[in-house]
Design an enzyme around this catalytic site. Structure first.
Site, mmCIF file in Angstrom:
data_model
loop_
_atom_site.group_PDB
_atom_site.id
_atom_site.type_symbol
_atom_site.label_atom_id
_atom_site.label_comp_id
_atom_site.label_asym_id
_atom_site.label_seq_id
_atom_site.Cartn_x
_atom_site.Cartn_y
_atom_site.Cartn_z
ATOM 1 N N ASN A 41 0.804 -1.217 0.000
ATOM 2 C CA ASN A 41 0.000 0.000 0.000
ATOM 3 C C ASN A 41 0.840 1.272 0.000
ATOM 4 O O ASN A 41 0.285 2.370 -0.058
ATOM 5 C CB ASN A 41 -0.949 0.004 1.200
ATOM 6 C CG ASN A 41 -2.029 -1.049 1.074
ATOM 7 O OD1 ASN A 41 -2.329 -1.525 -0.024
ATOM 8 N ND2 ASN A 41 -2.625 -1.426 2.191
ATOM 9 N N CYS A 138 -10.169 -6.120 -5.574
ATOM 10 C CA CYS A 138 -10.798 -7.206 -4.825
ATOM 11 C C CYS A 138 -12.278 -6.928 -4.597
ATOM 12 O O CYS A 138 -12.698 -5.794 -4.413
ATOM 13 C CB CYS A 138 -10.098 -7.375 -3.474
ATOM 14 S SG CYS A 138 -8.497 -8.208 -3.601
ATOM 15 N N ASP A 328 -7.635 -4.963 7.118
ATOM 16 C CA ASP A 328 -6.834 -6.038 6.520
ATOM 17 C C ASP A 328 -6.316 -7.028 7.563
ATOM 18 O O ASP A 328 -5.858 -8.113 7.212
ATOM 19 C CB ASP A 328 -5.645 -5.451 5.752
ATOM 20 C CG ASP A 328 -6.065 -4.767 4.474
ATOM 21 O OD1 ASP A 328 -6.944 -5.296 3.788
ATOM 22 O OD2 ASP A 328 -5.525 -3.691 4.158
ATOM 23 N N VAL A 350 -15.074 -0.638 7.734
ATOM 24 C CA VAL A 350 -14.329 -0.025 6.629
ATOM 25 C C VAL A 350 -14.880 -0.470 5.274
ATOM 26 O O VAL A 350 -15.178 0.355 4.409
ATOM 27 C CB VAL A 350 -12.827 -0.354 6.739
ATOM 28 C CG1 VAL A 350 -12.052 0.272 5.574
ATOM 29 C CG2 VAL A 350 -12.281 0.153 8.075
#
Length: 456
Positions: A41, A138, A328, A350
């Site tokens: 990221n 995704c 995540d 989120v």
């Protein structure tokens, strides 16, 4: 083959993965040491930032993952010369000859990545125009690009939607703007930063994301010559400059991968040292890990994660933006929570569709119920909107081997963890998707003593 399978094969083949299915014989603790490189990221955004410079940039600790390959391809079709440096994981990015790329070439390289939207600001500065294809990524929830487009319009971009994608131009250049985010979106914050640093005037961004990867991107832009201040109330101010130079930077470690391997150690009753992981960026995760019953040792060059024996504890987790518990992190940890004695609750705030991966866990014997209500915490923006965004995990349960199809990046790694911790044999397909964000994950599994075979 379905589109998901095609996508998985493309990601895997991009980094030399010749198969897309593995058979795992579970029930064996993962033990050993693996090494991390830079955060997915961060490095992909740092590569885009190189477009803003007028001299070459050097980025270190770049992982060999398919998302990096996609961004490299996009840079190269725009005339950026990308080459390997002297050390492993070092890229030299020379933007001297940036040029307009053909739409078909952009589309061919973009694949399912959502990164092309972040090219727009830098390309508008360098070339006065930008093109982006339809965006993928995704399947974990709605990630609309409308806000990105609105931000670019605020800076002065003219946006034209075409059947095959979006064309942008900046006939009068880009100018500083006042932007307020309704939610501290990482992608929207990156968009503003990459656009504002060379826009004329001052930009004020309220409600910004302040994740470590965002702060590291700000470090890079400051090295390039940008003037950026970050206040304690999530306000970022950027003073635009006419010229930026290249940077030399070693990327922040991938804290998402570190947490994934930590969860694998817990779920398999193993002992994994994650080289390159650091305590400061993992603080929130480490607190939860300890509450669950996992142990860790902070080393000079990494963190050791291990299961100390005995029962694991149920917990209540609510995901959130930094400094909260990252979205995540929850998926691989859910696998470990199936082995905790009692009832755990995970409230996802989120992404609204991040629990699709639990279907496979239920098939393996886990007791997990998904709810539309906001459980375990305060009401969130998904409440009363008919989204399944809370999970109740009851344990301990013994997972059984099964046939599993990987749905997305983090869910896919979670399925690997489930198969590794299960009794019996599992076959996991579409593993190429995991190559989007986990460098050499099969090699790392071998190092840790996992029992698996590759399927043709």
């Amino acid at each position: 083959m379905n589109s998901l399978g095609d996508d998985a094969k493309n990601h895997g083949s991009a980094v030399g993965l010749s198969v897309d299915k593995i058979t795992i014989h579970g029930g064996k603790p993962l033990v050993g040491r693996i090494e991390l490189k830079g955060a997915k990221n961060l490095v992909t955004k740092a590569m885009v930032a190189a477009l803003l410079g007028e001299t070459p940039s050097v980025l270190k600790d770049v992982p060999n993952i398919s998302d990096v390959r996609i961004v490299r391809g996009l840079l190269e079709v725009h005339g950026v010369h990308v080459s390997e440096g002297e050390e492993e994981g070092e890229l030299i990015l020379d933007p001297t000859n940036v040029e307009v790329a053909h739409f078909a070439a952009i589309d061919a390289h973009a694949g399912s990545s959502r990164i092309p939207i972040l090219f727009c600001g830098p390309l508008l500065h360098r070339l006065g125009e930008a093109f982006i294809p339809d965006l993928g990524g995704c399947r974990i929830g709605d990630r609309p690009i409308d806000f990105h487009l609105d931000v670019l319009r605020t800076f002065g971009a003219v946006v034209e939607k075409l059947p095959s994608g979006i064309r942008m131009s900046a006939p009068n250049g880009l100018h500083g703007a006042k932007v307020e985010l309704p939610y501290p979106s990482v992608g929207a914050t990156e968009q503003v930063l990459l656009t504002a640093v060379r826009a004329e005037g001052i930009t004020e961004l309220k409600g910004a994301a302040i994740e470590p990867e965002i702060m590291d991107l700000i470090n890079i832009l400051q090295k390039m010559g940008a003037t950026i201040t970050v206040d304690t109330d999530r306000v970022i101010r950027i003073e635009g400059v006419e010229h930026l130079s290249g940077y030399t930077h070693r990327s922040l470690f991938d804290r998402n991968e570190a947490a994934s391997w930590a969860a694998a150690a817990l779920a398999t009753e193993g002992d994994i040292t994650v080289g390159g992981a650091r305590q400061a960026e993992m603080l929130t995760f480490l607190n939860v890990y300890r509450k669950v019953g996992g142990q860790f040792d902070i080393l000079d060059d990494g963190i050791r994660f291990y299961h100390p024996g005995g029962e694991l504890n149920p917990v209540i987790i609510e995901t959130g933006v930094h400094p909260g518990f990252m979205t995540d992190w929850q998926q691989p940890l859910v696998v470990a929570l199936t082995k905790a004695k009692g009832v755990s609750i995970v409230h996802e705030t989120v992404y609204e569709q991040r629990f699709g991966f639990v279907d496979a866990l239920v098939d393996m014997g886990a007791t997990i119920q998904i709810h539309k209500e906001c459980l375990g915490g305060q009401a969130c923006r998904f409440g009363q909107r008919n989204f399944n965004h809370s999970a109740v995990i009851t344990g301990p349960t013994v997972l059984k081997g099964a046939d599993i199809e990987v749905p997305d990046l983090r869910g896919g790694f979670s399925h690997l963890v489930a198969a590794l911790s299960a009794d019996g044999t599992s076959t996991v397909s579409n593993v190429g998707i995991i190559a989007r964000g986990y460098e050499n994950f099969l090699t790392k599994l071998e190092i840790l003593g996992a029992d698996f075979v590759l399927e043709d």
